[in-house]
Each structure stands twice: as structure tokens, then as C-alpha cells.
Design a protein around this motif. Structure first.
Motif, PDB file in Angstrom:
ATOM      1  N   GLU A 261       0.835  -1.215   0.000  1.00 55.83           N
ATOM      2  CA  GLU A 261       0.000   0.000   0.000  1.00 55.83           C
ATOM      3  C   GLU A 261       0.868   1.263   0.000  1.00 55.83           C
ATOM      4  O   GLU A 261       0.540   2.261  -0.664  1.00 55.83           O
ATOM      5  CB  GLU A 261      -0.935  -0.006   1.218  1.00 55.83           C
ATOM      6  CG  GLU A 261      -2.094  -0.968   1.049  1.00 55.83           C
ATOM      7  CD  GLU A 261      -2.933  -1.136   2.315  1.00 55.83           C
ATOM      8  OE1 GLU A 261      -4.144  -1.387   2.189  1.00 55.83           O
ATOM      9  OE2 GLU A 261      -2.384  -1.049   3.438  1.00 55.83           O
ATOM     10  N   ALA A 265       1.053   4.175  -2.897  1.00 53.63           N
ATOM     11  CA  ALA A 265       0.861   5.611  -2.605  1.00 53.63           C
ATOM     12  C   ALA A 265       2.014   6.427  -3.194  1.00 53.63           C
ATOM     13  O   ALA A 265       1.795   7.500  -3.768  1.00 53.63           O
ATOM     14  CB  ALA A 265       0.770   5.830  -1.092  1.00 53.63           C
ATOM     15  N   THR A 310      -1.294   9.981   1.876  1.00 56.32           N
ATOM     16  CA  THR A 310      -0.960  10.782   0.688  1.00 56.32           C
ATOM     17  C   THR A 310      -0.167  12.031   1.079  1.00 56.32           C
ATOM     18  O   THR A 310       0.815  12.399   0.434  1.00 56.32           O
ATOM     19  CB  THR A 310      -2.255  11.180  -0.066  1.00 56.32           C
ATOM     20  OG1 THR A 310      -2.915   9.975  -0.435  1.00 56.32           O
ATOM     21  CG2 THR A 310      -1.968  12.007  -1.300  1.00 56.32           C
TER      22      THR A 310
END
Ligand SMILES: NC(=O)c1ccc[n+]([C@@H]2O[C@H](COP(=O)([O-])OP(=O)(O)OC[C@H]3O[C@@H](n4cnc5c(N)ncnc54)[C@H](O)[C@@H]3O)[C@@H](O)[C@H]2O)c1
Ligand SMILES: O=c1ccn([C@@H]2O[C@H](COP(=O)(O)OP(=O)(O)O[C@H]3O[C@H](CO)[C@@H](O)[C@H](O)[C@H]3O)[C@@H](O)[C@H]2O)c(=O)[nH]1
Length: 328
Positions: A261, A265, A310
Motif C-alpha cells: 500500500e 501511494a 498521501t
């Protein structure tokens, strides 16, 4: 009232120094520049280039600068290195912390904030992990930090001395104002490494372990923005100055991301694909560590402002670009 920041020229320490400076606090830094950089500090903050294991030097700095509180970041931080070279970690994280604490006790400096780590839990059975979970580190790094926590508890029981041990989960990101960031060459932290790969500073990123018992097979960590972590220290300092008791607190957001993940990102924010290679598990790694940070919120009134992968990645990439220009 001056705050001594040990390891203030390092990644997290330099963010702390800038925050104290922004708040108008008097600060002095001791750093041996083994992994830190003098240019990471505001120009008007005194830097004493020396070792925290040098008790006489620390005692002199405490007296000369009228230090009332210490925030102790100096240490060695790489989990796999601690497996290969444990004595380095027991020296720099445990024995040198002992010297620093001894100088504080001798000089009557009674407020101390310590950079501890989620690694003290090892592979916790309860997720999110609370502070009173069993302490079973799976690396010498984690043990070296736990031993320092134990010393602090004993010293606080015996002397007029109060401490806050902050157990950081995975610290990432950079100063939102772009003044400092993670600058160590050859860094091993996932978000830093991925940012370097995205900018072409590394040919590829190795994924250490794809056979973990998690949803996608990669390990899970609770990544906390360095600015939120520094905010927790400022609140902990305030609490100790108001007479607060010694305490141990987790610093994380309470949710985790897998290695895949995080890579996704970084690819998305940077817009640059980079090569990944699947490799064996790294020694000393836990499967999944996520913080129960309810104590930090309740005791310090801590409210994170950057709980967003983010945003963390955006700031890490912005710093990496700045660093590339600086070093070119
Ligand atoms: N980065 C993370 O994710 C993380 C997580 C948990 C805990 N921590 C802890 O936070 C602290 C800071 O970590 P960081 O990521 O900023 O690392 P860093 O390597 O960037 O900073 C450490 C600083 O301490 C200095 N230093 C090391 N040994 C010293 C000594 N004996 N005397 C004087 N200075 C010395 C280094 O030169 C450097 O400036 C460490 O104690 C680390 O264990 C970090
Ligand atoms: O190139 C890389 C780097 C890391 N990882 C994986 O990413 C995860 C996170 O690794 P890393 O960013 O190196 O952090 P940790 O090993 O979890 O340790 C950090 O987080 C701890 C708290 O959880 C701190 O105490 C340590 O100081 C700090 O190094 C782990 O599963 C690694 O195996 C990769 O797959 N590839």
C-alpha cells in the motif's frame, strides 16, 4: 529555561528543534553528527558537536545553558543492523543513555523525554497495541530501547526526576514548510527508500517478505507524520513542566498500511513507476504493529493534523526533491 535536544541534527530531532525555535524556546543541541547534519538546524541554535556518552561534556552543557529539560533523540536506529551488530546498540542506545541520564540526575535536571519505539512490543498479540501489552522485543534495537525505559523508571523512583517515554511507531514525512526532512544517505526506512526509488536515486525497491500472514502478504506498520510526532513532544514537555507524572505513551495513528500500500501511494503521488523486487523477510521484522494511542490523546490532548498517507508521502517526496537539488 533551555531545552537540550540530543540528536537534534538528525531526522526527527531537527524537526523538534525547528518547532521549539518557532515557539520561541531556548534550545541547545548535542549531536556527534554520525548520521545528522549541522545544516538541518536553524542558524542561531547552538550545536555542541559531541557524544551523549561523554558525561562530563553533557554536565557542562546542562550547567552552561541553564537546561531545565532534555529531549533525547540521539541513538542508532536500524533494526536489521542491530541484529547483525547488537553491541553497537547496547552501547549507543543503552549505555550512552545511562551516561546522559546520570548527568541529568547529577545536575538536578528533572524533566526528560525519551525516544522509545514500537519495537519494544515485538510481535504484539493485541492490535492496536496498548502500552500495557507484554514487552517482548524481537530485535536488539527494541531491547536496547526497552532497557533505557527501565533505567528511566528506576531513576524516577529513586530521584527527583520525571520522564515521558514516547514509543514512536513508524515516523515518516517531512517538515510541511520544507525546512528539514530525512537526509541520511543509505537510509533503510520504507517511505524514504520508495521516495528515492521514485526519483531515480535507487534502481529498485526491495520488498522484504511477501509471505506474512496479512491481507496482501506484506508487513503492516502505523506511519505517523513527523510533524504530529513533534507536536506530541511539545505537549509532553508542557505536561512535565506543569508537574505531570512519569508516563509511557504510544505515538501512532491507530491504523496501518502494508508495504504494498505504501509503494502504491508513492507511485501515485510521484506519478513515477519504479521497479520492485520481491525478497526474503528481513531479520528482526515484526509482522504487524499498529498503535493504540488513546493515552496520548487523553493525557496530552494530542490531535493529529496530518493523518493521511498521501500527505505524508507528498512531504517525503518534496523533501527528497529538495535534497537532490542540494546535493547536485
Ligand atoms: N525514525 C523512526 O521511525 C523511529 C521510530 C521509533 C523511534 N525512533 C527513535 O527516534 C530517535 C531519532 O531517530 P531519527 O530517525 O531522527 O534518527 P537519525 O539517525 O536521523 O538521528 C539520530 C541523531 O543522533 C545523533 N547521534 C547518534 N548517536 C549519538 C551519540 N552517541 N551522541 C550524540 N549524537 C548522536 C546522530 O548524529 C543523529 O543526528 C532515535 O532514538 C530512534 O531510535 C525513530
Ligand atoms: O526497502 C525496504 C524498506 C523496508 N521494507 C519493509 O517495510 C516495513 C517497514 O520498515 P522500516 O521503514 O525499515 O521500519 P521498521 O523496521 O518498522 O522500523 C522503524 O520503525 C520502528 C518502530 O516501529 C522504529 O523503532 C525504528 O527505528 C524504525 O527504523 C518492514 O516490513 C520492512 O521489511 C521493505 O520491504 N523494503
Amino acid at each position: 529555561m533551555t531545552v537540550l535536544v540530543t540528536g537534534g541534527a538528525g531526522y526527527i530531532g531537527s524537526h523538534m528543534v525547528w518547532a521549539l525555535h518557532d515557539a520561541g524556546e531556548a534550545v541547545v543541541v548535542i549531536d556527534n553528527l554520525s548520521t545528522g547534519f549541522d545544516w538541518a538546524l536553524p542558524g542561531d541554535v547552538p550545536l555542541v558537536r559531541g557524544d551523549i556518552g561523554d558525561e562530563a561534556l553533557v554536565a557542562r552543557v546542562l550547567s552552561e545553558h541553564g537546561v531545565d529539560a532534555v529531549i533525547h533523540f540521539a541513538g542508532s536506529i536500524i533494526v536489521p543492523e542491530s541484529v547483525a551488530n547488537p553491541l553497537k546498540y547496547y552501547k549507543n542506545n543503552t549505555a550512552n543513555s545511562r551516561s546522559l541520564i546520570a548527568a541529568c540526575a547529577a545536575k538536578g535536571v528533572d524533566k526528560f523525554i525519551f525516544s522509545s519505539t514500537a519495537a519494544v512490543y515485538g510481535d504484539p498479540e493485541i492490535i492496536p497495541v496498548p502500552e500495557d501489552a507484554p514487552l517482548k522485543p524481537v530485535s536488539p534495537y527494541g531491547t536496547s530501547k526497552l532497557m533505557t525505559e527501565m533505567m528511566l523508571a528506576d531513576v524516577a523512583a529513586a530521584h527527583d526526576f520525571r520522564y515521558t517515554a514516547l514509543r514512536y511507531f513508524n515516523v515518516a514525512g517531512a517538515d510541511p514548510r520544507g525546512r528539514t526532512g530525512q537526509s541520511t544517505a543509505g537510509a533503510t526506512h520504507l517511505i524514504k527508500v520508495a521516495a528515492e526509488a521514485a526519483l531515480g536515486k535507487r534502481a529498485h525497491l526491495s520488498v522484504y517478505g511477501t509471505d506474512y500472514p496479512t491481507e496482501d502478504g506484506t508487513a503492516i506498520r502505523d506511519y505517523i507524520h513527523v510533524a504530529d510526532l513533534v507536536g506530541a513532544h511539545a505537549l509532553a514537555l508542557e505536561r512535565l513542566r506543569q508537574g505531570g507524572d512519569s508516563a509511557v505513551m504510544n505515538c501512532g495513528y491507530g491504523h496501518g498500511y502494508s508495504v504494498f500500500e505504501v509503494i502504491e501511494a508513492v507511485r501515485k503521488v510521484s506519478g513515477r513507476p519504479f521497479e520492485t523486487r520481491m525478497e526474503a523477510r528481513r531479520p528482526g521484522d515484526s509482522v504487524r504493529i499498529v498503535a493504540d494511542a488513546s493515552r496520548l490523546r487523553a493525557e496530552l490532548g494530542w490531535q493529529p493534523r496530518h493523518d493521511d498517507l498521501t500527505e505524508i508521502v507528498t512531504h517525503a517526496l518534496a523533501w527528497e526533491e529538495k535534497l537532490a537539488k542540494r546535493n547536485s
